[in-house]
Design a protein around this motif. Structure first.
Motif, PDB file in Angstrom:
ATOM      1  N   GLU A 110     -32.818  71.652  65.376  1.00 22.57           N
ATOM      2  CA  GLU A 110     -33.212  70.980  63.560  1.00 22.57           C
ATOM      3  C   GLU A 110     -33.776  69.956  63.621  1.00 22.57           C
ATOM      4  OE1 GLU A 110     -30.335  72.180  60.056  1.00 22.57           O
ATOM      5  OE2 GLU A 110     -32.359  73.986  60.353  1.00 22.57           O
ATOM      6  N   VAL A 168     -32.410  68.390  58.657  1.00 22.86           N
ATOM      7  CA  VAL A 168     -33.510  69.277  57.981  1.00 22.86           C
ATOM      8  C   VAL A 168     -32.653  70.426  57.473  1.00 22.86           C
ATOM      9  CG1 VAL A 168     -34.856  70.948  58.539  1.00 22.86           C
ATOM     10  CG2 VAL A 168     -35.225  68.745  59.291  1.00 22.86           C
ATOM     11  N   ARG A 190     -32.361  73.090  54.662  1.00 22.36           N
ATOM     12  CA  ARG A 190     -32.525  74.363  54.704  1.00 22.36           C
ATOM     13  C   ARG A 190     -31.404  74.747  54.436  1.00 22.36           C
ATOM     14  NH1 ARG A 190     -28.890  76.553  57.858  1.00 22.36           N
ATOM     15  NH2 ARG A 190     -28.441  74.943  59.452  1.00 22.36           N
ATOM     16  N   VAL A 195     -33.662  81.487  58.502  1.00 25.08           N
ATOM     17  CA  VAL A 195     -34.577  80.100  57.563  1.00 25.08           C
ATOM     18  C   VAL A 195     -34.681  79.698  58.638  1.00 25.08           C
ATOM     19  CG1 VAL A 195     -35.179  78.319  56.640  1.00 25.08           C
ATOM     20  CG2 VAL A 195     -34.249  80.350  55.324  1.00 25.08           C
ATOM     21  N   TYR A 247     -36.904  76.174  62.139  1.00 21.92           N
ATOM     22  CA  TYR A 247     -38.124  75.240  61.128  1.00 21.92           C
ATOM     23  C   TYR A 247     -38.540  75.104  62.245  1.00 21.92           C
ATOM     24  CZ  TYR A 247     -38.522  70.114  61.813  1.00 21.92           C
ATOM     25  OH  TYR A 247     -39.518  68.813  62.362  1.00 21.92           O
ATOM     26  N   LEU A 263     -40.875  75.359  57.074  1.00 18.87           N
ATOM     27  CA  LEU A 263     -38.938  75.754  57.443  1.00 18.87           C
ATOM     28  C   LEU A 263     -39.817  77.814  57.101  1.00 18.87           C
ATOM     29  CD1 LEU A 263     -36.929  74.441  54.885  1.00 18.87           C
ATOM     30  CD2 LEU A 263     -36.666  74.544  57.534  1.00 18.87           C
ATOM     31  N   PHE A 270     -41.656  69.867  52.410  1.00 17.97           N
ATOM     32  CA  PHE A 270     -42.165  70.986  53.352  1.00 17.97           C
ATOM     33  C   PHE A 270     -43.071  72.276  52.904  1.00 17.97           C
ATOM     34  CE2 PHE A 270     -37.185  69.372  54.542  1.00 17.97           C
ATOM     35  CZ  PHE A 270     -37.357  69.278  55.965  1.00 17.97           C
ATOM     36  N   ILE A 304     -42.769  75.830  52.983  1.00 22.66           N
ATOM     37  CA  ILE A 304     -42.443  77.870  53.271  1.00 22.66           C
ATOM     38  C   ILE A 304     -43.054  78.771  53.313  1.00 22.66           C
ATOM     39  CG2 ILE A 304     -40.762  79.004  52.256  1.00 22.66           C
ATOM     40  CD1 ILE A 304     -40.046  76.727  50.183  1.00 22.66           C
TER      41      ILE A 304
END
Length: 213
Positions: free
Chosen positions: A62, A66, A70, A87, A89, A98, A138, A140
């Motif tokens: 990660e 990030v 997160r 969660v 990455y 994510l 990002f 999700i």
């Protein structure tokens, strides 16, 4: 090309028929051809399947940049009542993800992925609040749902490319979520034979693939 926001794709089954006016469109979309509807009942919309479960992407280190995002997502999920979720990455060709893993994430995904889409939009607006340049977006995802949809959309983009060239006319796809339109645009962005644009007004906005020249 537009739809550059991460909204972030939208339990779907296959590109299918949307109830819209008095007409139903074919799964692959058409360039304006659809029969007029009559007075009888029309079939409900059926989205394409997100696809079979795909192997989890390999874990990635990660990046330091990030971590705040997160942690923010974890806080949002907790406030939403999503318990026991993890969660992590990873990145794909279309962007950074994510991924949310947990025991039961159906409510987080929502019908046709709309809850994930809304969460993605709100989340990225928070992450980029006050940022004027070098904004960071990002996608999700939950249980690989949106990644599977992205793979199917890329296949659809290539099929539509071939059809637009073969038929020598613009091909209009079914209305899609902003994140889904973005996948189509990116998949064909560097293709010398076609161009893409979005047309219409939400929620009926759609991608049109047109042959160049």
């Amino acid at each position: 090309m537009d739809d550059n926001q991460q909204p972030a794709g939208e339990g779907p089954r296959e590109y299918g028929q949307r109830r819209r006016g008095g007409r139903a469109r074919r799964p692959s979309g058409g360039g304006g051809g659809a029969g007029a509807g009559g007075g009888g009942p029309r079939p409900p919309r059926r989205d394409f399947d997100a696809g079979p479960p795909r192997p989890r992407p390999a874990a990635m280190p990660e990046p330091d940049s990030v971590k705040p995002a997160r942690e923010l997502l974890e806080q949002i999920l907790e406030r939403m009542g999503v318990t026991g979720a993890r969660v992590r990455y990873y990145s794909r060709t279309e962007g950074e993800y994510l991924e949310v893993d947990g025991p039961d994430l159906a409510n987080l995904i929502g019908r046709h992925g709309h809850t994930l889409e809304a969460l993605n939009l709100i989340f990225n607006n928070i992450v980029n609040a006050g940022v004027k340049k070098d904004r960071h977006y990002f996608t999700i995802d939950a249980e690989g749902y949106r990644a599977r949809r992205a793979d199917l959309l890329k296949s659809l983009a290539l099929q539509t490319l071939e059809r637009a060239i073969r038929e020598k006319r613009p091909i209009s796809l079914e209305p899609m979520l902003p994140s889904e339109r973005k996948v189509i645009h990116l998949a064909l962005a560097d293709n010398p034979y076609v161009s893409t644009e979005s047309a219409g007004v939400e929620p009926e906005r759609r991608v049109v693939v047109s042959p160049r020249g």
